[in-house]
Write a protein that holds these residues in place. Sequence first.
Motif, PDB file in Angstrom:
ATOM      1  N   GLN A 120      36.495 118.405 -46.066  1.00 38.49           N
ATOM      2  CA  GLN A 120      35.129 117.891 -45.937  1.00 38.49           C
ATOM      3  C   GLN A 120      34.136 119.017 -45.652  1.00 38.49           C
ATOM      4  OE1 GLN A 120      35.908 114.883 -42.955  1.00 38.49           O
ATOM      5  NE2 GLN A 120      36.000 113.268 -44.509  1.00 38.49           N
ATOM      6  N   LEU A 123      33.627 120.942 -48.926  1.00 39.35           N
ATOM      7  CA  LEU A 123      32.786 120.155 -49.842  1.00 39.35           C
ATOM      8  C   LEU A 123      31.322 120.233 -49.436  1.00 39.35           C
ATOM      9  CD1 LEU A 123      34.937 116.932 -50.402  1.00 39.35           C
ATOM     10  CD2 LEU A 123      34.151 118.512 -52.169  1.00 39.35           C
ATOM     11  N   GLN A 124      31.060 120.058 -48.151  1.00 39.91           N
ATOM     12  CA  GLN A 124      29.681 120.115 -47.663  1.00 39.91           C
ATOM     13  C   GLN A 124      29.069 121.489 -47.915  1.00 39.91           C
ATOM     14  OE1 GLN A 124      29.168 118.976 -43.577  1.00 39.91           O
ATOM     15  NE2 GLN A 124      27.006 119.543 -43.548  1.00 39.91           N
ATOM     16  N   ARG A 125      29.816 122.544 -47.605  1.00 42.78           N
ATOM     17  CA  ARG A 125      29.314 123.909 -47.805  1.00 42.78           C
ATOM     18  C   ARG A 125      29.030 124.178 -49.277  1.00 42.78           C
ATOM     19  NH1 ARG A 125      33.408 126.842 -45.745  1.00 42.78           N
ATOM     20  NH2 ARG A 125      34.230 127.449 -47.749  1.00 42.78           N
ATOM     21  N   LYS A 126      29.922 123.772 -50.150  1.00 41.27           N
ATOM     22  CA  LYS A 126      29.747 123.992 -51.592  1.00 41.27           C
ATOM     23  C   LYS A 126      28.555 123.204 -52.124  1.00 41.27           C
ATOM     24  CE  LYS A 126      33.167 126.800 -52.357  1.00 41.27           C
ATOM     25  NZ  LYS A 126      32.962 128.150 -52.846  1.00 41.27           N
ATOM     26  N   ARG A 127      28.385 121.987 -51.648  1.00 39.95           N
ATOM     27  CA  ARG A 127      27.229 121.192 -52.090  1.00 39.95           C
ATOM     28  C   ARG A 127      25.912 121.826 -51.642  1.00 39.95           C
ATOM     29  NH1 ARG A 127      30.389 116.017 -51.013  1.00 39.95           N
ATOM     30  NH2 ARG A 127      31.064 115.440 -53.087  1.00 39.95           N
ATOM     31  N   GLU A 128      25.925 122.326 -50.400  1.00 37.84           N
ATOM     32  CA  GLU A 128      24.721 122.989 -49.889  1.00 37.84           C
ATOM     33  C   GLU A 128      24.423 124.251 -50.675  1.00 37.84           C
ATOM     34  OE1 GLU A 128      25.575 123.506 -45.735  1.00 37.84           O
ATOM     35  OE2 GLU A 128      25.162 121.393 -45.278  1.00 37.84           O
ATOM     36  N   GLY A 130      25.214 124.785 -53.770  1.00 39.01           N
ATOM     37  CA  GLY A 130      24.765 124.351 -55.077  1.00 39.01           C
ATOM     38  C   GLY A 130      23.319 123.903 -55.090  1.00 39.01           C
ATOM     39  N   SER A 131      22.874 123.279 -53.982  1.00 40.64           N
ATOM     40  CA  SER A 131      21.486 122.809 -53.935  1.00 40.64           C
ATOM     41  C   SER A 131      20.513 123.952 -53.647  1.00 40.64           C
ATOM     42  CB  SER A 131      21.336 121.710 -52.875  1.00 40.64           C
ATOM     43  OG  SER A 131      21.577 122.229 -51.575  1.00 40.64           O
ATOM     44  N   ASN A 132      21.035 125.096 -53.185  1.00 36.62           N
ATOM     45  CA  ASN A 132      20.175 126.250 -52.916  1.00 36.62           C
ATOM     46  C   ASN A 132      19.927 127.092 -54.148  1.00 36.62           C
ATOM     47  OD1 ASN A 132      19.954 125.562 -50.221  1.00 36.62           O
ATOM     48  ND2 ASN A 132      21.686 126.825 -49.593  1.00 36.62           N
ATOM     49  N   ASN A 133      20.644 126.828 -55.243  1.00 36.01           N
ATOM     50  CA  ASN A 133      20.477 127.627 -56.463  1.00 36.01           C
ATOM     51  C   ASN A 133      19.345 127.144 -57.315  1.00 36.01           C
ATOM     52  OD1 ASN A 133      22.614 129.232 -55.735  1.00 36.01           O
ATOM     53  ND2 ASN A 133      24.098 128.025 -56.886  1.00 36.01           N
TER      54      ASN A 133
END
Length: 133
Positions: A120, A123-128, A130-133
Amino acid sequence: MWLPIQINEQSAEPLYHQIEVQLRAIIVSGQMEEGTLLPSIRELAQLLKCSVITIRRVYQDLENEGLLRTKQGTGTFIAMVGNDMRDKHRRSAVIEALEHAVEAGLRVQCSDDEMVEMLQEILQRKREMGSNN
């Protein structure tokens, strides 16, 4: 043609498997369109600094799976990958990676709860990210 395939020479994974897994992921993710001509076996072997036999095996395995097709005298192409096949390969790639992660966790005696928590967090770190790109 450049393919985003990276070889880890320190990995215990066989070279052909590293290449095959990455090329399969490129195909099933749709990064390369149906009908795209791949480098010849010899060209890809030179690009990746490996043997022709290694690339021949990768191409043959992926052709047997229906992901590639070879036309004699023309070359090797990305085959049409239907949604069912794409989903099957995407799912199996993730399951394989998760199985390796679970095995690593069990080797160091992580509990189920610890492993779920780590997944979890990742997943949270990767989503964050991804949203910063």
